[in-house]
Write an enzyme that holds these catalytic residues in place. Structure first.
Site, PDB file in Angstrom:
ATOM      1  N   THR A 122     -37.469 105.759  71.731  1.00 52.17           N
ATOM      2  CA  THR A 122     -38.170 104.638  71.682  1.00 52.17           C
ATOM      3  C   THR A 122     -37.335 103.661  72.360  1.00 52.17           C
ATOM      4  O   THR A 122     -36.238 103.645  72.519  1.00 52.17           O
ATOM      5  CB  THR A 122     -38.323 104.173  70.165  1.00 52.17           C
ATOM      6  OG1 THR A 122     -38.769 102.586  70.279  1.00 52.17           O
ATOM      7  CG2 THR A 122     -37.283 104.144  69.432  1.00 52.17           C
ATOM      8  N   GLU A 124     -36.613 100.756  71.264  1.00 51.32           N
ATOM      9  CA  GLU A 124     -35.935 100.015  70.221  1.00 51.32           C
ATOM     10  C   GLU A 124     -34.735 100.387  70.189  1.00 51.32           C
ATOM     11  O   GLU A 124     -33.728  99.497  69.661  1.00 51.32           O
ATOM     12  CB  GLU A 124     -36.575 100.387  68.999  1.00 51.32           C
ATOM     13  CG  GLU A 124     -37.943  99.605  68.998  1.00 51.32           C
ATOM     14  CD  GLU A 124     -38.712  99.759  67.496  1.00 51.32           C
ATOM     15  OE1 GLU A 124     -38.005  99.771  66.379  1.00 51.32           O
ATOM     16  OE2 GLU A 124     -39.915  99.707  67.254  1.00 51.32           O
ATOM     17  N   LYS A 153     -32.807 106.516  65.572  1.00 53.34           N
ATOM     18  CA  LYS A 153     -33.380 107.155  67.027  1.00 53.34           C
ATOM     19  C   LYS A 153     -32.275 106.975  67.803  1.00 53.34           C
ATOM     20  O   LYS A 153     -32.240 107.779  68.754  1.00 53.34           O
ATOM     21  CB  LYS A 153     -34.657 106.084  67.227  1.00 53.34           C
ATOM     22  CG  LYS A 153     -35.857 106.466  66.537  1.00 53.34           C
ATOM     23  CD  LYS A 153     -36.466 107.884  66.374  1.00 53.34           C
ATOM     24  CE  LYS A 153     -36.939 108.343  67.999  1.00 53.34           C
ATOM     25  NZ  LYS A 153     -37.686 109.599  67.827  1.00 53.34           N
TER      26      LYS A 153
HETATM   27  P1  NAD Z   1     -45.892 109.195  63.342  1.00 50.96           P
HETATM   28  O1  NAD Z   1     -45.211 108.562  61.964  1.00 50.96           O
HETATM   29  O2  NAD Z   1     -47.390 108.794  63.337  1.00 50.96           O
HETATM   30  O3  NAD Z   1     -45.826 110.892  63.096  1.00 50.96           O
HETATM   31  C1  NAD Z   1     -44.993 111.389  62.649  1.00 50.96           C
HETATM   32  C2  NAD Z   1     -45.122 112.813  62.568  1.00 50.96           C
HETATM   33  O4  NAD Z   1     -43.812 113.606  62.312  1.00 50.96           O
HETATM   34  C3  NAD Z   1     -45.874 113.153  61.366  1.00 50.96           C
HETATM   35  O5  NAD Z   1     -47.142 113.974  61.511  1.00 50.96           O
HETATM   36  C4  NAD Z   1     -44.926 113.485  60.316  1.00 50.96           C
HETATM   37  O6  NAD Z   1     -45.690 114.553  59.146  1.00 50.96           O
HETATM   38  C5  NAD Z   1     -44.154 114.384  60.874  1.00 50.96           C
HETATM   39  N1  NAD Z   1     -42.654 114.354  60.337  1.00 50.96           N
HETATM   40  C6  NAD Z   1     -42.010 113.446  59.813  1.00 50.96           C
HETATM   41  N2  NAD Z   1     -40.798 114.305  59.270  1.00 50.96           N
HETATM   42  C7  NAD Z   1     -40.653 115.366  59.672  1.00 50.96           C
HETATM   43  C8  NAD Z   1     -39.990 116.338  59.336  1.00 50.96           C
HETATM   44  N3  NAD Z   1     -38.954 116.335  58.705  1.00 50.96           N
HETATM   45  N4  NAD Z   1     -40.308 117.832  59.864  1.00 50.96           N
HETATM   46  C9  NAD Z   1     -41.541 117.926  60.576  1.00 50.96           C
HETATM   47  N5  NAD Z   1     -42.233 116.872  60.772  1.00 50.96           N
HETATM   48  C10 NAD Z   1     -42.034 115.772  60.407  1.00 50.96           C
HETATM   49  O7  NAD Z   1     -45.024 108.786  64.604  1.00 50.96           O
HETATM   50  P2  NAD Z   1     -45.591 108.333  66.084  1.00 50.96           P
HETATM   51  O8  NAD Z   1     -45.952 107.123  66.076  1.00 50.96           O
HETATM   52  O9  NAD Z   1     -46.483 109.496  66.533  1.00 50.96           O
HETATM   53  O10 NAD Z   1     -44.185 108.652  66.706  1.00 50.96           O
HETATM   54  C11 NAD Z   1     -43.735 110.079  67.297  1.00 50.96           C
HETATM   55  C12 NAD Z   1     -42.505 109.935  68.007  1.00 50.96           C
HETATM   56  O11 NAD Z   1     -42.522 108.843  68.838  1.00 50.96           O
HETATM   57  C13 NAD Z   1     -41.402 109.286  66.998  1.00 50.96           C
HETATM   58  O12 NAD Z   1     -40.130 109.945  67.696  1.00 50.96           O
HETATM   59  C14 NAD Z   1     -41.363 107.895  67.380  1.00 50.96           C
HETATM   60  O13 NAD Z   1     -39.838 107.516  67.364  1.00 50.96           O
HETATM   61  C15 NAD Z   1     -41.530 107.860  68.836  1.00 50.96           C
HETATM   62  N6  NAD Z   1     -42.034 106.685  69.241  1.00 50.96           N
HETATM   63  C16 NAD Z   1     -43.244 106.192  68.844  1.00 50.96           C
HETATM   64  C17 NAD Z   1     -43.776 104.969  69.467  1.00 50.96           C
HETATM   65  C18 NAD Z   1     -45.041 104.207  68.986  1.00 50.96           C
HETATM   66  O14 NAD Z   1     -45.395 103.113  69.177  1.00 50.96           O
HETATM   67  N7  NAD Z   1     -45.542 104.881  67.794  1.00 50.96           N
HETATM   68  C19 NAD Z   1     -43.335 104.386  70.449  1.00 50.96           C
HETATM   69  C20 NAD Z   1     -42.218 105.116  71.298  1.00 50.96           C
HETATM   70  C21 NAD Z   1     -41.778 106.051  70.519  1.00 50.96           C
HETATM   71  O1  TDX Z   2     -48.783  93.704  59.800  1.00 47.14           O
HETATM   72  C1  TDX Z   2     -47.830  93.429  60.625  1.00 47.14           C
HETATM   73  N1  TDX Z   2     -47.615  92.266  61.166  1.00 47.14           N
HETATM   74  C2  TDX Z   2     -46.907  92.212  62.212  1.00 47.14           C
HETATM   75  O2  TDX Z   2     -46.823  90.939  62.678  1.00 47.14           O
HETATM   76  C3  TDX Z   2     -47.221  94.700  61.111  1.00 47.14           C
HETATM   77  C4  TDX Z   2     -47.206  96.086  60.562  1.00 47.14           C
HETATM   78  C5  TDX Z   2     -46.281  94.147  62.106  1.00 47.14           C
HETATM   79  N2  TDX Z   2     -46.162  93.148  62.736  1.00 47.14           N
HETATM   80  C6  TDX Z   2     -45.099  92.837  63.832  1.00 47.14           C
HETATM   81  C7  TDX Z   2     -43.997  93.635  63.822  1.00 47.14           C
HETATM   82  C8  TDX Z   2     -43.694  93.835  65.317  1.00 47.14           C
HETATM   83  O3  TDX Z   2     -43.298  92.608  66.183  1.00 47.14           O
HETATM   84  O4  TDX Z   2     -46.100  93.496  64.956  1.00 47.14           O
HETATM   85  C9  TDX Z   2     -45.073  94.119  65.858  1.00 47.14           C
HETATM   86  C10 TDX Z   2     -45.569  95.819  66.259  1.00 47.14           C
HETATM   87  O5  TDX Z   2     -44.932  96.249  64.679  1.00 47.14           O
HETATM   88  P1  TDX Z   2     -45.032  97.658  64.390  1.00 47.14           P
HETATM   89  O6  TDX Z   2     -46.463  98.411  64.665  1.00 47.14           O
HETATM   90  O7  TDX Z   2     -44.721  98.004  62.940  1.00 47.14           O
HETATM   91  O8  TDX Z   2     -44.281  98.524  65.477  1.00 47.14           O
HETATM   92  P2  TDX Z   2     -42.559  98.195  65.996  1.00 47.14           P
HETATM   93  O9  TDX Z   2     -41.885  97.845  64.479  1.00 47.14           O
HETATM   94  O10 TDX Z   2     -42.633  97.291  66.949  1.00 47.14           O
HETATM   95  O11 TDX Z   2     -42.388  99.712  66.159  1.00 47.14           O
HETATM   96  C11 TDX Z   2     -43.238 100.634  67.046  1.00 47.14           C
HETATM   97  O12 TDX Z   2     -43.110 100.757  68.484  1.00 47.14           O
HETATM   98  C12 TDX Z   2     -41.818 101.508  68.666  1.00 47.14           C
HETATM   99  C13 TDX Z   2     -43.244 101.615  66.343  1.00 47.14           C
HETATM  100  O13 TDX Z   2     -43.765 101.629  64.946  1.00 47.14           O
HETATM  101  C14 TDX Z   2     -42.176 102.673  66.515  1.00 47.14           C
HETATM  102  O14 TDX Z   2     -42.030 103.889  66.149  1.00 47.14           O
HETATM  103  C15 TDX Z   2     -41.770 102.698  67.881  1.00 47.14           C
HETATM  104  O15 TDX Z   2     -40.504 103.107  68.136  1.00 47.14           O
END
Ligand code: NAD
Ligand code: TDX
Length: 333
Positions: A122, A124, A153
């Site tokens: 990420t 972050e 991470k």
């Molecule tokens: P998510 O929380 O939606 O999904 C995570 C998945 O991992 C789930 O299906 C969960 O059951 C599984 N999991 C958790 N712990 C586990 C374990 N110990 N063993 C096996 N499976 C396990 O997450 P996401 O938003 O899909 O993120 C996926 C990846 O992408 C993460 O590595 C996150 O850091 C990265 N990422 C997410 C975002 C975002 O905006 N969501 C952005 C950049 C990077």
């Molecule tokens: O209810 C809310 N109100 C609000 O203002 C929530 C849930 C979040 N926020 C703010 C916090 C952040 O500034 O919105 C922004 C986005 O929040 P999240 O969806 O929690 O994401 P963030 O913390 O930015 O992290 C996401 O992007 C990077 C993903 O959850 C991570 O897994 C990824 O690595």
């Protein structure tokens, strides 16, 4: 020859979208390894072709499960993680277990079996930027994580880099910005606000709402990960981003407008501890080296489709919604 790809965390938001992308765009056989935590959506994997897809339920930190599974695949794409910053502030324990011990376990398995690995991380890990800073994150930005989530991470990225250098593991890393689209858990910002409007509640914005995120559609995130898996240089990190910087207030106002509500119909609630101010990605390396380009760069159009998706999939998100909102309310959010 048909590639065998192991996708950890493939029942989560980005993982399940990536699995569909992989099945659509390649002829690979795909195995998902997922613990099926609260964040998983097994429903997202229903109906996939049984001759090319299977789900293994297990923990990425469990070497007796991970080692033999990795050994029978050509590549691993490692999405599995605890992913929500707010949860990491309540209890960091599972973040250390899955993100650090889990990544260590996957790395050891890849090392022993000499299997190609792509590690999904990420933006972050680079900390945050001032709102008026002209710079964006690049692959050379220093690691400066703020939260237990981003620190776990960052630690996992360091493990991957060390295993590349010390043991010759054939790994790449991607650091992507905030993704949005179908199957994202309602705890996250965009789904929370859309589903609040659908349940008649008001969107909740932390602090002043001036915080900026660099939004990318999950389809573009998936395509970038596949490009790196196929053509990325081993040992490299690639930033993934689609020039989608917007403040949280801007996004909420847009959701409200697209859903036919008054744009001021939201609440400012208590801020997140240590809340990162701004993320911004310079994805030049990915674009120039691998020729990747976002296909869903129109944020408003992507958001409109995402709103329609949540309106059409209420059976999926409604059962968990009240408990998530109760947990937020207990924290003044
Ligand atoms: P998510 O929380 O939606 O999904 C995570 C998945 O991992 C789930 O299906 C969960 O059951 C599984 N999991 C958790 N712990 C586990 C374990 N110990 N063993 C096996 N499976 C396990 O997450 P996401 O938003 O899909 O993120 C996926 C990846 O992408 C993460 O590595 C996150 O850091 C990265 N990422 C997410 C975002 C975002 O905006 N969501 C952005 C950049 C990077
Ligand atoms: O209810 C809310 N109100 C609000 O203002 C929530 C849930 C979040 N926020 C703010 C916090 C952040 O500034 O919105 C922004 C986005 O929040 P999240 O969806 O929690 O994401 P963030 O913390 O930015 O992290 C996401 O992007 C990077 C993903 O959850 C991570 O897994 C990824 O690595």
């Amino acid at each position: 020859m048909q590639q065998r790809i192991l996708v950890t965390g493939g029942a989560g938001f980005i993982g399940c979208n990536f699995v569909r992308h992989l099945l659509d765009r390649t002829d690979a056989a795909v195995t998902v390894l997922d613990k099926l935590t609260y964040a998983a959506s097994p429903a997202a994997l229903e109906g996939l072709p049984p001759d090319r897809f299977r789900l293994v339920v297990g923990d990425v930190a469990d070497a007796p499960v991970v080692d033999p599974l990795v050994a029978v695949h050509d590549a691993v794409v490692h999405f599995a993680a605890e992913s929500h910053n707010d949860n990491s502030l309540r209890d960091p324990t599972p973040f250390v277990h899955t993100n650090l011990v889990g990544t260590f376990t996957v790395l050891e398995a890849a090392r022993k079996a000499d299997v190609r690995l792509h590690h999904v991380s990420t933006d972050e890990v680079y900390g945050d930027l001032a709102l008026d800073d002209p710079r964006r994150f690049t692959e050379d930005s220093p690691y400066r994580p703020s939260s237990p989530y981003s620190a776990s991470k960052a630690g996992s990225d360091h493990l991957v880099r060390a295993w590349v250098r010390s043991f010759g593991v054939r790994a790449t890393i991607s650091t992507c910005s905030n993704s949005y689209g179908p199957w994202q858990h309602v705890e996250k910002f965009i789904p929370r606000q859309i589903t609040n409007v659908l349940t008649g509640d008001r969107p909740k914005v932390y602090g002043t709402g001036a915080h900026v995120r660099d939004w990318i559609h999950v389809g573009d995130h998936s395509a970038a990960v596949l490009a790196i898996l196929e053509r990325g240089r081993v040992g490299e990190t690639y930033l993934i981003g689609a020039d989608g910087e917007r403040s949280n207030v801007e996004v909420v106002r847009l959701i409200l407008r697209l859903m036919g509500r008054d744009e001021d119909d939201f609440d400012l609630v208590s801020d997140r501890a240590g809340h990162d101010l701004r993320y911004a990605i310079d994805a030049s390396r990915l674009r120039e080296e691998l020729g990747w380009l976002p296909e869903h760069g129109d944020f408003e159009a992507g958001l409109e489709r995402t709103i329609a998706w949540y309106a059409d999939h209420q059976d999926w998100w409604r059962p968990g919604k009240a408990a998530i909102e109760a947990a937020y309310a207990a924290k003044g959010k």
